[in-house]
Design a protein around this motif. Structure first.
Motif, PDB file in Angstrom:
ATOM      1  N   PHE A 151       0.827  -1.205   0.000  1.00 18.31           N
ATOM      2  CA  PHE A 151       0.000   0.000   0.000  1.00 18.31           C
ATOM      3  C   PHE A 151       0.864   1.259   0.000  1.00 18.31           C
ATOM      4  CE2 PHE A 151      -2.402  -3.322   2.286  1.00 18.31           C
ATOM      5  CZ  PHE A 151      -3.418  -3.490   1.360  1.00 18.31           C
ATOM      6  N   ASP A 152       1.853   1.303  -0.870  1.00 16.57           N
ATOM      7  CA  ASP A 152       2.752   2.457  -0.990  1.00 16.57           C
ATOM      8  C   ASP A 152       2.564   3.171  -2.324  1.00 16.57           C
ATOM      9  OD1 ASP A 152       3.906   2.153   1.469  1.00 16.57           O
ATOM     10  OD2 ASP A 152       5.693   1.137   0.746  1.00 16.57           O
ATOM     11  N   PRO A 153       1.404   3.746  -2.565  1.00 20.03           N
ATOM     12  CA  PRO A 153       1.206   4.404  -3.854  1.00 20.03           C
ATOM     13  C   PRO A 153       2.061   5.654  -4.014  1.00 20.03           C
ATOM     14  CG  PRO A 153      -0.622   4.889  -2.412  1.00 20.03           C
ATOM     15  CD  PRO A 153       0.245   3.873  -1.708  1.00 20.03           C
ATOM     16  N   TYR A 154       2.503   6.227  -2.904  1.00 20.45           N
ATOM     17  CA  TYR A 154       3.278   7.456  -3.001  1.00 20.45           C
ATOM     18  C   TYR A 154       4.738   7.203  -3.348  1.00 20.45           C
ATOM     19  CZ  TYR A 154      -0.982   9.110  -0.940  1.00 20.45           C
ATOM     20  OH  TYR A 154      -2.305   9.371  -0.716  1.00 20.45           O
ATOM     21  N   GLU A 155       5.150   5.946  -3.331  1.00 20.58           N
ATOM     22  CA  GLU A 155       6.508   5.610  -3.742  1.00 20.58           C
ATOM     23  C   GLU A 155       6.696   5.875  -5.237  1.00 20.58           C
ATOM     24  OE1 GLU A 155       9.144   4.538  -1.898  1.00 20.58           O
ATOM     25  OE2 GLU A 155       7.901   4.838  -0.128  1.00 20.58           O
TER      26      GLU A 155
END
Length: 112
Positions: free
Chosen positions: A24-28
């Protein structure tokens, strides 16, 4: 007790690394998330192609109930020596299908 230890050692691949980004790391990688929102099948096909699979394989997922995604995630985990198990992969594919694909897309981009 010995049987339980033997079963768990067979089920788990003892990789040395974790996934480069979390599930759940879409901001990566905002581009991957945008790509998935705009054209999810295109992102799936590109990920499969970049991993070395036939690029249309992900389109069979609808007929195969997610088995293609499960196999790709397991293969990616084994190739990149990532900790986890087949059961982990299956649970992730069943519960978080789009997030799994975004994570695999980011992993392939990072490993290239």
């Amino acid at each position: 007790m010995a049987v339980q230890q033997q079963v768990s050692s067979v089920m788990t691949t003892q990789g040395s690394a974790a996934w480069s980004t979390g599930l759940f790391d879409p901001y990566e990688d905002k581009k991957t998330c945008g790509y998935a929102v705009c054209c999810f099948p295109c992102m799936q096909c590109e990920t499969a192609k970049d991993f070395g699979w036939f690029f249309l394989m992900p389109l069979l997922d609808t007929l195969a109930c997610g088995l293609v995604s499960w196999k790709l995630r397991s293969s990616m985990r084994e190739r990149y020596d990532i900790r986890g198990s087949c059961m982990d992969d299956l649970c992730m594919v069943c519960c978080c299908y789009p997030c799994v694909w975004c994570q695999m897309h980011r992993e392939v981009k990072i490993k290239k």
